[in-house]
Enzyme design. Structure first.
Site, PDB file in Angstrom:
ATOM      1  N   SER A 247       0.968  -1.277   0.010  1.00 29.10           N
ATOM      2  CA  SER A 247      -0.104   0.115   0.041  1.00 29.10           C
ATOM      3  C   SER A 247       0.710   1.410  -0.139  1.00 29.10           C
ATOM      4  O   SER A 247       1.689   1.398  -0.692  1.00 29.10           O
ATOM      5  CB  SER A 247      -0.883  -0.309   1.121  1.00 29.10           C
ATOM      6  OG  SER A 247      -1.829   0.782   0.830  1.00 29.10           O
TER       7      SER A 247
ATOM      8  N   HIS B 268      -2.936  -2.678  -4.531  1.00 29.87           N
ATOM      9  CA  HIS B 268      -4.356  -2.960  -4.228  1.00 29.87           C
ATOM     10  C   HIS B 268      -5.076  -3.189  -5.366  1.00 29.87           C
ATOM     11  O   HIS B 268      -6.332  -2.985  -5.637  1.00 29.87           O
ATOM     12  CB  HIS B 268      -4.897  -1.997  -3.286  1.00 29.87           C
ATOM     13  CG  HIS B 268      -4.377  -2.087  -1.905  1.00 29.87           C
ATOM     14  ND1 HIS B 268      -4.342  -2.935  -0.951  1.00 29.87           N
ATOM     15  CD2 HIS B 268      -3.990  -0.811  -1.320  1.00 29.87           C
ATOM     16  CE1 HIS B 268      -3.870  -2.569   0.145  1.00 29.87           C
ATOM     17  NE2 HIS B 268      -3.707  -1.235  -0.068  1.00 29.87           N
TER      18      HIS B 268
END
Length: 233
Positions: free
Chosen positions: A125, A162
């Site tokens: 992330s 993601h």
């Protein structure tokens, strides 16, 4: 001279009762029986829950764990501390805030020194996006993704973590690349890219169907190419 390695991953899904295969992969990559692992939880403001989650991912018998706190800082010489590690794990959270705090404390320069000395850099992330020049982030609005243009730039081009984990990721990244954002790499949750220097050496995945993609502009359109990934045990 030691290899300069960065291993960005999209994110990690829970694997109850065992160590995540990507964590095992990273520990093996150090070549040490019990490597020194430093956690950097700046992206969540050093909140205890985030830090505890980082410690919980790494088994104590296989890793010598510590962390760098910046909101209640106790480590004076950050560069020496990071240079003494085998693996540096950057946690997820607010990428823009993290980068700003790092630059105030000189963490950006210390990370580059560690990378050039052969310490492996990794994260998911925010801890994945930060190594690139630019990419997509929810730093400015938790409900709406937007481009981020001031990454560390250790790796050239753009990045999207993601990729299969959040609905906005794929369409926005492709739109931005079509509009002129530098070409780059998108990564699904549970998949990782391993760079040696700035060259992509391999893609690994802990989940069948999860992989990484090269996304670039061709004739004004974003073209996505799935990359072959090695499935980890």
């Amino acid at each position: 001279m030691a290899d300069r390695q960065i291993v960005p991953f999209g994110g990690l899904r829970a694997v109850p009762g065992r160590t995540h295969p990507l964590v095992e992969y990273l520990l093996d990559l150090t070549g040490k029986p019990r490597p020194k692992v430093a956690f950097i939880p700046t992206a969540t403001g050093d909140v205890p829950d985030s830090l505890m989650g980082m410690y919980a991912r790494f088994p104590a018998p296989r890793s010598e764990r510590s962390h760098l706190a910046l909101f209640h800082r106790t480590i004076v010489d950050i560069e020496s501390y990071l240079l003494d590690q085998d693996l540096i794990w950057v946690g997820g959270g607010n990428t823009a805030n993290m980068l700003a705090v790092w630059r105030v404390h000189g963490v950006d320069r210390a990370l580059r020194a560690a990378w050039e000395a052969g310490v492996i850099l990794t994260g998911g992330s925010a801890g994945s996006l930060c190594w690139f020049e630019c990419g997509t982030t929810d730093s400015f609005n938790i409900h709406q993704l937007a481009p981020l243009h001031d990454g560390l730039g250790f790796l050239p081009g753009s990045h999207c973590p993601h990729y299969d984990g959040e609905a906005q990721r794929r369409p926005l990244y492709q739109q931005l690349v079509a509009e002129g954002l530098p070409a780059g790499y998108a990564v699904d949750d549970d998949a990782a890219l391993r760079f040696v220097g700035t060259e992509l050496k391999e893609v690994v995945t802990a989940r069948a169907g999860a992989t990484a993609y090269r996304v670039e502009q061709v004739d004004g359109q974003a073209v996505e190419t799935a990359l072959d990934a090695r499935l980890l045990g």
